[in-house]
Design a protein around this motif. Sequence first.
Motif, PDB file in Angstrom:
ATOM      1  N   HIS A   2     -36.886 -21.949 -37.570  1.00 50.32           N
ATOM      2  CA  HIS A   2     -37.093 -21.110 -36.192  1.00 50.32           C
ATOM      3  C   HIS A   2     -37.043 -21.957 -35.009  1.00 50.32           C
ATOM      4  O   HIS A   2     -36.190 -21.749 -34.046  1.00 50.32           O
ATOM      5  N   ALA A   3     -37.660 -23.113 -35.030  1.00 54.29           N
ATOM      6  CA  ALA A   3     -37.584 -24.052 -33.988  1.00 54.29           C
ATOM      7  C   ALA A   3     -36.150 -24.609 -33.908  1.00 54.29           C
ATOM      8  O   ALA A   3     -35.560 -24.605 -32.487  1.00 54.29           O
ATOM      9  N   SER A   4     -35.829 -24.790 -34.823  1.00 53.95           N
ATOM     10  CA  SER A   4     -34.032 -25.397 -34.800  1.00 53.95           C
ATOM     11  C   SER A   4     -33.143 -24.356 -34.508  1.00 53.95           C
ATOM     12  O   SER A   4     -32.363 -24.666 -33.603  1.00 53.95           O
TER      13      SER A   4
ATOM     14  N   PRO B 189     -28.638 -18.282 -37.483  1.00 50.57           N
ATOM     15  CA  PRO B 189     -28.581 -17.035 -36.900  1.00 50.57           C
ATOM     16  C   PRO B 189     -29.674 -16.544 -35.915  1.00 50.57           C
ATOM     17  O   PRO B 189     -29.558 -15.661 -35.050  1.00 50.57           O
ATOM     18  N   THR B 190     -30.702 -17.255 -36.189  1.00 47.80           N
ATOM     19  CA  THR B 190     -31.851 -17.256 -35.070  1.00 47.80           C
ATOM     20  C   THR B 190     -31.324 -17.489 -33.621  1.00 47.80           C
ATOM     21  O   THR B 190     -31.529 -16.901 -32.651  1.00 47.80           O
ATOM     22  N   GLY B 191     -30.596 -18.601 -33.703  1.00 46.93           N
ATOM     23  CA  GLY B 191     -29.921 -19.086 -32.390  1.00 46.93           C
ATOM     24  C   GLY B 191     -28.926 -18.031 -31.897  1.00 46.93           C
ATOM     25  O   GLY B 191     -29.025 -17.870 -30.659  1.00 46.93           O
TER      26      GLY B 191
ATOM     27  N   GLY C  97     -20.920 -11.875 -20.476  1.00 48.13           N
ATOM     28  CA  GLY C  97     -19.474 -12.260 -20.036  1.00 48.13           C
ATOM     29  C   GLY C  97     -19.219 -13.528 -21.073  1.00 48.13           C
ATOM     30  O   GLY C  97     -18.076 -14.074 -21.269  1.00 48.13           O
ATOM     31  N   LEU C  98     -20.464 -14.122 -21.659  1.00 48.56           N
ATOM     32  CA  LEU C  98     -20.244 -15.396 -22.750  1.00 48.56           C
ATOM     33  C   LEU C  98     -19.979 -14.804 -23.950  1.00 48.56           C
ATOM     34  O   LEU C  98     -20.627 -13.844 -24.532  1.00 48.56           O
ATOM     35  N   ARG C  99     -19.016 -15.357 -24.589  1.00 44.72           N
ATOM     36  CA  ARG C  99     -18.585 -15.036 -26.025  1.00 44.72           C
ATOM     37  C   ARG C  99     -18.885 -16.118 -27.000  1.00 44.72           C
ATOM     38  O   ARG C  99     -18.755 -17.408 -26.552  1.00 44.72           O
ATOM     39  N   VAL C 100     -19.830 -15.841 -28.069  1.00 47.37           N
ATOM     40  CA  VAL C 100     -20.169 -16.878 -29.017  1.00 47.37           C
ATOM     41  C   VAL C 100     -19.837 -16.541 -30.373  1.00 47.37           C
ATOM     42  O   VAL C 100     -20.098 -15.407 -30.841  1.00 47.37           O
ATOM     43  N   LEU C 101     -19.386 -17.522 -31.142  1.00 51.52           N
ATOM     44  CA  LEU C 101     -18.882 -17.232 -32.459  1.00 51.52           C
ATOM     45  C   LEU C 101     -19.953 -17.962 -33.061  1.00 51.52           C
ATOM     46  O   LEU C 101     -20.445 -19.165 -33.031  1.00 51.52           O
ATOM     47  N   ASP C 102     -20.488 -17.168 -34.196  1.00 50.52           N
ATOM     48  CA  ASP C 102     -21.902 -17.631 -34.956  1.00 50.52           C
ATOM     49  C   ASP C 102     -21.370 -17.684 -36.410  1.00 50.52           C
ATOM     50  O   ASP C 102     -21.231 -16.539 -37.173  1.00 50.52           O
ATOM     51  N   LEU C 103     -21.252 -19.094 -36.931  1.00 48.98           N
ATOM     52  CA  LEU C 103     -20.788 -19.333 -38.325  1.00 48.98           C
ATOM     53  C   LEU C 103     -22.013 -19.857 -39.181  1.00 48.98           C
ATOM     54  O   LEU C 103     -21.853 -20.732 -39.438  1.00 48.98           O
ATOM     55  N   THR C 104     -23.094 -19.196 -39.065  1.00 49.19           N
ATOM     56  CA  THR C 104     -24.261 -19.713 -39.685  1.00 49.19           C
ATOM     57  C   THR C 104     -24.837 -18.691 -40.677  1.00 49.19           C
ATOM     58  O   THR C 104     -24.437 -17.418 -40.707  1.00 49.19           O
TER      59      THR C 104
ATOM     60  N   VAL D  97     -30.820 -24.487 -31.022  1.00 51.70           N
ATOM     61  CA  VAL D  97     -29.436 -24.276 -30.897  1.00 51.70           C
ATOM     62  C   VAL D  97     -29.087 -23.422 -29.649  1.00 51.70           C
ATOM     63  O   VAL D  97     -27.925 -23.843 -29.092  1.00 51.70           O
ATOM     64  N   ALA D  98     -29.966 -22.370 -29.395  1.00 50.44           N
ATOM     65  CA  ALA D  98     -29.736 -21.408 -28.382  1.00 50.44           C
ATOM     66  C   ALA D  98     -29.901 -22.383 -26.835  1.00 50.44           C
ATOM     67  O   ALA D  98     -29.073 -22.354 -25.944  1.00 50.44           O
ATOM     68  N   PHE D  99     -30.872 -23.065 -26.934  1.00 52.79           N
ATOM     69  CA  PHE D  99     -31.060 -23.864 -25.901  1.00 52.79           C
ATOM     70  C   PHE D  99     -30.008 -24.909 -25.664  1.00 52.79           C
ATOM     71  O   PHE D  99     -29.747 -25.298 -24.407  1.00 52.79           O
ATOM     72  N   GLY D 100     -29.842 -25.513 -26.714  1.00 50.62           N
ATOM     73  CA  GLY D 100     -28.816 -26.433 -26.605  1.00 50.62           C
ATOM     74  C   GLY D 100     -27.416 -26.301 -26.183  1.00 50.62           C
ATOM     75  O   GLY D 100     -26.688 -26.659 -25.300  1.00 50.62           O
ATOM     76  N   ALA D 101     -27.080 -25.076 -26.616  1.00 54.31           N
ATOM     77  CA  ALA D 101     -25.696 -24.385 -26.150  1.00 54.31           C
ATOM     78  C   ALA D 101     -25.767 -24.004 -24.910  1.00 54.31           C
ATOM     79  O   ALA D 101     -24.941 -24.190 -24.110  1.00 54.31           O
TER      80      ALA D 101
END
Length: 480
Positions: free
Chosen positions: A377-379, A237-239, A224-231, A383-387
Amino acid sequence: MPRLIGGACLCQIPAMETLDVMHDLWRAAGLSSRALERVRLTGGEPVLPSSFRVGAAAQASIALTGLAASEIDRLRSGREQTVSVDMLHAALEFRSERLLRIDGGDAPELWDPIAGVYQCGDGRWVRIHTNFEHHRDGVLKILNCPNDREAVAAALKAWTAEGFETEATAKNMVVAMMRSPEEWAAHPHAAVLAGQSVISIEKIGEAGPTPVPPAGSGDRPLSGLRVLDLTRIIAGPTGGRALAAHGATVMRIGSPNLPVVPVLVMETGRGKLAANLDLDTSAGKAGLDRLLGDADVFIQGYRPGGLADRGFASAQVAERKPGIVYVSLSAYGEDGPWGGKRGFDSLVQTATGINAAEATAVGSTQPKALPCQALDHASGYFVAFGAMAALMRRAREGGSWHVKISLARTGQWLRELGRLEDGFSCPEPSEDQIRPFLTVSDSGFGALTHVTHAGQLSQTPPRWDLPAVPIGTHAPVWPD
């Protein structure tokens, strides 16, 4: 007990140390430490040949991402899932682009022929990054030489390393001089980074609390969550790929005007829709605005300030979509003397003393890279964790949120984890060790052999429902 790898007895770093690393970042994100009781970590260092704790960095960053997904799942469904991460598996996922195979063929080439390290006329080293044509042509123009590795090496003998780095930076090229750890510690930008959070999460606007999607919106943690990935490239992109692995609808937005590295599109595109929008046109901006209206997370990896002129800076996006979680990824951050400076993982390693430290550990004077793109990769997992951390705070406190990650601050975090005295006694993982962590999936490019996700949830194991496809395959419209 110590474990045997290839007949060599290696000192094992206890898993609890990785859990301590996780605890610091988890609490700094404003989350309850009780969730950490559900983490299961296996394996120990070293798992890749390095004096840095790349195994712990991989395990901690991937486990944080999985734990955040499980915590969102607890909030929406009441389930309390265990999160398990094996250190070797995590480290191999940090090498995912190297292990990718297309239709069973050889490993794809990741680097332009003239990219890499060179010695300048003062005896010092520089690293140049030329995977994008405009970066390659810009470097060749400064050097006034042909596109040939020997010609580049000869031309750089007329430069000092710092002089070439300064000139290239002024012309928006991507070059780094190798600094020692001591030189980097004395650099004014290092002091700026030291005062920043590894993962900055800041409330930037007012909005009412937005609950995580209810259980009825899907059976996975991020359904149900929507994510825009402009990377582009690896980190951003890994995030996005990590969020897709736990059920988020992720749309990768490319541009017909921006180059990509095809192998990395294949590697990081799993689970995503892939559309193109030209943000230099009114139609492209309007298309992104329409997508923004139904988005929960906006991830961007443009150079700091690069989206402001197009109308999509963090404050602009938060004004148009109150409650948005906006994630900014950069090389060196937005502030300080190198704020906004262009860069990539390999260059940040060189500039900030990591390559020099690895070289010293093996008795070399030439730059020595980490055994994986650990900063990227850690960054990406940060990104995913911070979001997800910001989404949980949005549910509790309301507001719009800005998450900021930089490769350079991630590199400083890696140094803060400490060093392994005998890290280079670790052999490269064998094919037999790697094979259990590989799988094959269909894609828009052929059959891809790739690394499975190391962050395993006990009841909703990660998976990618969409194959990797070329950017532009999908229309820039959210699915029903």
